[in-house]
Design an enzyme around this catalytic site. Sequence first.
Site, PDB file in Angstrom:
ATOM      1  N   HIS A 275       0.809  -1.226   0.000  1.00  0.00           N
ATOM      2  CA  HIS A 275       0.000   0.000   0.000  1.00  0.00           C
ATOM      3  C   HIS A 275       0.843   1.278   0.000  1.00  0.00           C
ATOM      4  O   HIS A 275       0.309   2.370  -0.100  1.00  0.00           O
ATOM      5  CB  HIS A 275      -0.932   0.031   1.212  1.00  0.00           C
ATOM      6  CG  HIS A 275      -0.197   0.274   2.508  1.00  0.00           C
ATOM      7  ND1 HIS A 275       0.513  -0.703   3.159  1.00  0.00           N
ATOM      8  CD2 HIS A 275      -0.042   1.396   3.250  1.00  0.00           C
ATOM      9  CE1 HIS A 275       1.053  -0.202   4.239  1.00  0.00           C
ATOM     10  NE2 HIS A 275       0.745   1.073   4.327  1.00  0.00           N
TER      11      HIS A 275
HETATM   12  C1  UD1 Z   1      -1.989   5.183   6.268  1.00  0.00           C
HETATM   13  C2  UD1 Z   1      -0.696   5.573   6.972  1.00  0.00           C
HETATM   14  C3  UD1 Z   1       0.350   4.480   6.771  1.00  0.00           C
HETATM   15  C4  UD1 Z   1      -0.194   3.135   7.201  1.00  0.00           C
HETATM   16  C5  UD1 Z   1      -1.480   2.870   6.445  1.00  0.00           C
HETATM   17  C6  UD1 Z   1      -2.126   1.565   6.796  1.00  0.00           C
HETATM   18  C7  UD1 Z   1      -0.189   7.967   7.058  1.00  0.00           C
HETATM   19  C8  UD1 Z   1       0.709   9.007   6.525  1.00  0.00           C
HETATM   20  N1  UD1 Z   1      -0.122   6.780   6.423  1.00  0.00           N
HETATM   21  O1  UD1 Z   1      -1.741   5.107   4.876  1.00  0.00           O
HETATM   22  O2  UD1 Z   1       1.486   4.784   7.550  1.00  0.00           O
HETATM   23  O3  UD1 Z   1       0.764   2.136   6.921  1.00  0.00           O
HETATM   24  O4  UD1 Z   1      -2.395   3.923   6.754  1.00  0.00           O
HETATM   25  O5  UD1 Z   1      -3.286   1.411   6.038  1.00  0.00           O
HETATM   26  O6  UD1 Z   1      -0.902   8.195   8.001  1.00  0.00           O
HETATM   27  N2  UD1 Z   1      -9.293   4.757   2.138  1.00  0.00           N
HETATM   28  C9  UD1 Z   1     -10.481   4.073   2.111  1.00  0.00           C
HETATM   29  N3  UD1 Z   1     -11.044   3.726   3.296  1.00  0.00           N
HETATM   30  C10 UD1 Z   1     -10.476   4.012   4.484  1.00  0.00           C
HETATM   31  C11 UD1 Z   1      -9.269   4.717   4.510  1.00  0.00           C
HETATM   32  C12 UD1 Z   1      -8.688   5.069   3.330  1.00  0.00           C
HETATM   33  O7  UD1 Z   1     -11.024   3.788   1.057  1.00  0.00           O
HETATM   34  O8  UD1 Z   1     -11.047   3.636   5.538  1.00  0.00           O
HETATM   35  C13 UD1 Z   1      -8.652   5.103   0.862  1.00  0.00           C
HETATM   36  C14 UD1 Z   1      -8.871   6.527   0.452  1.00  0.00           C
HETATM   37  O9  UD1 Z   1      -9.015   6.559  -0.923  1.00  0.00           O
HETATM   38  C15 UD1 Z   1      -7.569   7.194   0.830  1.00  0.00           C
HETATM   39  C16 UD1 Z   1      -6.565   6.066   0.610  1.00  0.00           C
HETATM   40  O10 UD1 Z   1      -7.267   4.882   0.967  1.00  0.00           O
HETATM   41  O11 UD1 Z   1      -7.311   8.319   0.072  1.00  0.00           O
HETATM   42  C17 UD1 Z   1      -5.327   6.180   1.446  1.00  0.00           C
HETATM   43  O12 UD1 Z   1      -5.675   6.330   2.826  1.00  0.00           O
HETATM   44  P1  UD1 Z   1      -4.808   7.257   3.783  1.00  0.00           P
HETATM   45  O13 UD1 Z   1      -5.426   7.270   5.128  1.00  0.00           O
HETATM   46  O14 UD1 Z   1      -4.563   8.583   3.144  1.00  0.00           O
HETATM   47  O15 UD1 Z   1      -3.392   6.579   3.844  1.00  0.00           O
HETATM   48  P2  UD1 Z   1      -2.948   5.035   3.841  1.00  0.00           P
HETATM   49  O16 UD1 Z   1      -2.360   4.735   2.511  1.00  0.00           O
HETATM   50  O17 UD1 Z   1      -4.034   4.141   4.333  1.00  0.00           O
END
Ligand code: UD1
Length: 446
Positions: A275
């Site tokens: 991811h």
């Molecule tokens: C975040 C953490 C990372 C951790 C990871 C575990 C930061 C900087 N990064 O990254 O360290 O390893 O979580 O998952 O805090 N989304 C959904 N549903 C959700 C949450 C997110 O669909 O419940 C999608 C959204 O499109 C979002 C993308 O996933 O834009 C990324 O989510 P985000 O919270 O920005 O960062 P992670 O890549 O999950």
Amino acid sequence: MKIISVVGARPNFMKIAPFIKATETFNAKLEANSSQLVAHLLVHTGQHYDDRMSKAFFESLGIPEADINLGIGSGSHAEQVGNTMIAFEKVLLEEKPDWVVVVGDVNATLACSVTAKKLHIKVCHIEAGLRSGDETMPEEINRLVTDRLSDLLLIPDQLSGENLRREGVPENKIKFVGNIMIDTLESNREAASKLKIRNIIKNNLLDSSFSPLGGTKGGRASREKEAKPEINDIIQNNLLDTDSAQAFVPMQGDEGTSVPGGGKANNGYAILTMHRPSNVDEKEILSPILSFLTDEVAVDMPVIWPIHPRTQSRLKEFGLWEQAKACDNLILLHPIGYHEMLRLNMQATIMLTDSGGLQEECCVLGTPCLTLRWNTERPVTLKEHGGASVLVGNNIERIREEYQTALKLNRTPQRPELWDGQTAMRCVEAIVNYPSTGSFTSLGNR
Ligand code: UD1
């Protein structure tokens, strides 16, 4: 003493669960009017909000519902951090805690530690001192800032202490407590070992048309009969149906015991998680990794891939989704729960991952792990430090070479110092006993 602890994203939940339990155990030993009693509030920033990324972990790990949910959701880093700070400041002004406890390295960790510190509230960072040295990783920025500001830095291993000392963090702020993730692993491994791998797969299949349970009536036998053949064949042919097989469940004291790994003769299965923006945000990087999986690993064994929402979006955006779906031996799952992942990890032939937490779990379970990164903030999990993981970055030649080597490895669980399942209580005691003057060195810091 009033403590607010903070969670925001999935990897935070397994760190906060044992901490909350330890506050309860700590309180239970005190008189009702003791000044040491911990009043605890849990704040969820809401960065992860899908049920499978958040609620499922609260339920399976027994985390009480958050007292306050800031509902921040997705967004750019500045949006997430800024919105969290604005919302969290209001909570702090209202609740006036003595301490804010932050865990790990996600955006919530950074945002809430900065907000608390600006209000002169003490900050404790659990999992302090990790350094990848790679400031292009958002998590590295979060770690650097949080550690610079924290009053109490609770470290999981001695290498993290060395990082902090090198940066000039005073000794009296550092306390070696061990790895709190392993508390969660230890208290859940038995429950996890009872899960059946075939059920984990069936219940979490991403493409329901692939599911043997889809749209059928009647009992189990009739459901199995109507199932699409592919997935059942994959399960049967690769020992995934472990209803009668014994999961490998190393218990404390087993460390260093070597047991036969899967290897090609007994292929088993691989697990993949990916991811990190550095692996999934560019087509030129993601596409060759996917081809290596479909054309090479999936030829040797089924690859179980619980897909992070970010990765799924990128695969679709880059036109790679059909390639992933077309590969029979690539088993695409929704993000899975803690017990499910632990169960799969206990018996996997090999793990391919860019997750920090899984590197640590592979170390303790002994699963050969190819870490799809060029650096790690968790060097204690690497082979050269006795762990099970090797850094392979995203270069296909290197991944292929280390993949072939890993297939020949035996499963060798390791237990770094103080990864003993008792870290959470050491965290609570460190906060409660925090000296207003003096240092932990004089209190017997290690
Ligand atoms: C975040 C953490 C990372 C951790 C990871 C575990 C930061 C900087 N990064 O990254 O360290 O390893 O979580 O998952 O805090 N989304 C959904 N549903 C959700 C949450 C997110 O669909 O419940 C999608 C959204 O499109 C979002 C993308 O996933 O834009 C990324 O989510 P985000 O919270 O920005 O960062 P992670 O890549 O999950």
